[in-house]
Design an enzyme around this catalytic site. Structure first.
Site, PDB file in Angstrom:
ATOM      1  N   ASN A   1       0.819  -1.204   0.000  1.00 17.08           N
ATOM      2  CA  ASN A   1       0.000   0.000   0.000  1.00 17.08           C
ATOM      3  C   ASN A   1       0.858   1.261   0.000  1.00 17.08           C
ATOM      4  O   ASN A   1       0.978   1.936  -1.014  1.00 17.08           O
ATOM      5  CB  ASN A   1      -0.946  -0.033   1.200  1.00 17.08           C
ATOM      6  CG  ASN A   1      -2.012   1.047   1.131  1.00 17.08           C
ATOM      7  OD1 ASN A   1      -1.913   1.978   0.352  1.00 17.08           O
ATOM      8  ND2 ASN A   1      -3.039   0.923   1.951  1.00 17.08           N
ATOM      9  N   ASP A   2       1.501   1.557   1.117  1.00 18.92           N
ATOM     10  CA  ASP A   2       2.245   2.820   1.211  1.00 18.92           C
ATOM     11  C   ASP A   2       3.362   2.931   0.170  1.00 18.92           C
ATOM     12  O   ASP A   2       3.647   4.015  -0.319  1.00 18.92           O
ATOM     13  CB  ASP A   2       2.834   2.974   2.613  1.00 18.92           C
ATOM     14  CG  ASP A   2       1.753   3.193   3.664  1.00 18.92           C
ATOM     15  OD1 ASP A   2       0.663   3.670   3.288  1.00 18.92           O
ATOM     16  OD2 ASP A   2       1.990   2.873   4.833  1.00 18.92           O
TER      17      ASP A   2
END
Lengths: 100, 470
Positions: free
Chosen positions: B391-392
């Site tokens: 995600n990040d």
């Protein structure tokens, strides 16, 4: 125990500093691909503290130090045996293209 | 002072094992020589241990042998049965054992000679115990967080940093006091206990996604503790091995925090990833009505018609143990003439190189595992990019929003691929706690599923289509 001759400490510092520099240059050349095995290998190498643990556990000073040494031997040998074995297990999985 | 002849031999043996250690690490600079390197380093260890066992100070072997048997069995069992997805846990545990061993040796040296020690030696012992004990409990905490025995989100309370720093300086002050008053044994043992406490408290506020940096730092501390043991025992091999380990951990820690564009201070004291309710609400608004979800069949169709597929694995891959399915999918696509490459972010997963090990386990050749820069050069050519459990590290906010908590963090530019497929269980934020605009981009499709299940369905669908054609 008498105080250490300062010369020994200086030699130790030389050795420490030079090894740290050498380590720095070697390790920056390790590709990210192998960072996990690298960490598990250096961890296995640092189980060299087993040398100290063996000395404490085997010199029969008194019960307290033997007990400490005994636990230290266990802790260090977990890394010693386990560290190289798991590094080998990981590295065996790394294959280049076309090598089977 | 007369040196007995055996000690000369022993020092030579130690010297040899130091050379072996260095050659061993050198082997790790190339995947083709890595196994050989590991073997050489192991040989160095055997030399050092056998040499030590022959020393005349050792009068009784029973506890050493029993210790070896117990420790060796535990170590080998862990090495054989620990799943690769759990490698960060095993590394954290081993740092904790390393720290414990160093700390115990230091304590027993102090116990034996305490009061008569000179101040140089007591400084070394203090250093050894300080770093050994902090590493011991700190790594246990890291292990607990990685294994989710304790919450992996940062645990924070008021005045946390202030009290931690105060505690640390108290410990440091005791150490300095001991250097000049070596006989204050109560203080020495108090220092040991304080170090245990510091180790626990310092890892509490650190979140799971920051574990790569923490593990590296603890690796470095464990090495420094071993090195200090060398100063205490006047043993050069310990100094060298410890310095190599300490240096290695430190460099990796720098690389990891650089890959997140954060400083050590920010990692250690920033309580990164503490999440608030308010944020969750904002996020719901952010995504509302803009998400395009997709089906395994659609993804299979996209993959079949692609020339180049790039796969971005993240920690979610490890959590759902999806590496084998992913390997099969890659193999299948390749057999159909689709080029498949893997883009690996330095901090994907919970320790440096975590993803590489998992993909290697799944039988993916390492030539197909690309680092950050080559990946980003290739994304514009990719027909499909699949994000699995990351995600990040693929959040374009890092490039676009200067005020975002991940601003400036080098990311994988998956959004530059023609189509992006994100396999993810929900829209839950990554560790940075910020919404990810990638999910609402025009060319992004969301496949809401567990990584393993989702990939399996895509693979089934691919196989199904083909068998229908034939």
């Amino acid at each position: 125990m008498e105080n250490l001759p300062i010369g020994n400490i200086m030699v130790g510092l030389y050795i420490f500093t030079l090894s740290a520099f050498l380590g720095y240059h070697l390790i920056t050349r390790v590709p990210p691909l192998l960072h996990t095995p690298l960490m598990s290998l250096t961890n296995a190498i640092s189980s060299i503290s087993v040398v100290g643990a063996i000395l404490v556990a085997g010199m029969k000073h008194d019960k307290f130090t033997t007990a400490l040494g005994f636990i230290a031997v266990i802790a260090a040998s977990i890394n010693l045996f386990g560290g190289y074995a798991i590094t080998e297990r990981m590295l065996r999985m790394f294959r280049g293209r076309g090598i089977r | 002072m007369e040196v007995e002849p055996f000690m000369n031999w022993l020092n030579f043996i130690y010297f040899l094992s130091a050379v072996f250690f260095i050659l061993g690490i050198k082997g790790m600079t190339d995947p083709r020589t890595a196994r050989q390197g590991n073997f050489i380093a192991a040989a160095g260890m055997v030399l050092a241990v056998v040499g030590t066992l022959l020393r005349k100070e050792i009068v009784s072997y029973e506890w050493i042998i029993i210790g070896f048997i117990i420790g060796g069995t535990i170590g080998l069992l862990i090495a054989i049965f620990m799943p690769m997805t759990r490698m960060p846990e095993r590394i954290a545990l081993s740092h904790s054992f390393g720290g414990l061993a160093a700390s115990l040796v230091g304590i027993s040296e102090y116990y034996r000679h305490g009061a008569e020690m000179g101040n140089v030696k007591i400084a070394a012992i203090g250093f050894e115990v300080l770093f050994g004990s902090i590493t011991f409990t700190g790594s246990l905490m890291a292990f607990g967080k990685l294994a989710e025995l304790i919450p992996s989100r940062p645990i924070t309370y008021r005045f946390q940093n202030q009290s931690n720093i105060l505690l640390f300086f108290t410990t440091l002050f005791i150490w300095i006091y001991l250097i000049f008053n070596p006989s204050a044994s109560h203080l020495f043992y108090a220092m040991v206990l304080l170090c245990f406490l510091v180790g626990i408290l310092i890892v509490l506020p650190i979140g799971g996604a920051d574990m790569p940096v923490v593990i590296c730092l603890l690796n470095s501390y464990a090495g420094l503790a071993a090195s200090a043991t060398g100063f205490v025992l006047e043993n050069n091999i310990l100094i060298i091995a410890g310095a190599l380990d300490g240096g290695s951990g430190f460099i990796l820690a720098i690389l990891m925090s650089r890959a997140m564009n954060r400083s050590f201070g920010n990692v250690l004291f920033g309580a990164f990833g503490a999440i608030s309710e308010e944020l969750k609400q904002k996020q719901d608004e952010f995504y509302a009505g803009k998400i395009k979800s997709t089906t395994p069949e659609e993804v299979a169709y996209l993959l079949e018609n692609a020339r180049l597929v790039m796969i971005v694995p993240g920690y979610g891959l490890a959590v759902s143990q999806a590496q084998h399915v992913l390997g099969e999918l890659a193999k299948y696509l390749k057999s159909k003439g689709v080029d498949v490459k893997f883009a690996i972010h330095p901090v994907a997963g919970r320790m440096p190189g975590h993803m590489n090990v998992l993909l290697a386990e799944a039988g993916i050749p390492y030539d197909d595992l690309l680092e950050l820069e080559p990946s980003n050069n290739l994304f514009p050519e990719a027909d499909v990019a699949i994000v699995v459990g990351a995600n990040d590290v693929v959040n374009p906010l890092a490039r676009e929003d200067k005020n975002s908590p991940i601003a400036g963090m080098p990311i994988l530019d998956v959004d530059r691929a023609k189509t992006v497929v994100v396999i993810k269980r929900s829209l839950a934020p990554g560790f940075a706690g910020v919404p990810n605009p990638l999910f609402i981009k025009e060319n992004t499709l969301m496949l809401f599923s567990d990584a393993k299940q989702g990939l399996q369905e895509v693979l089934n669908s691919l196989r199904g289509t083909v068998s229908r054609l034939h």
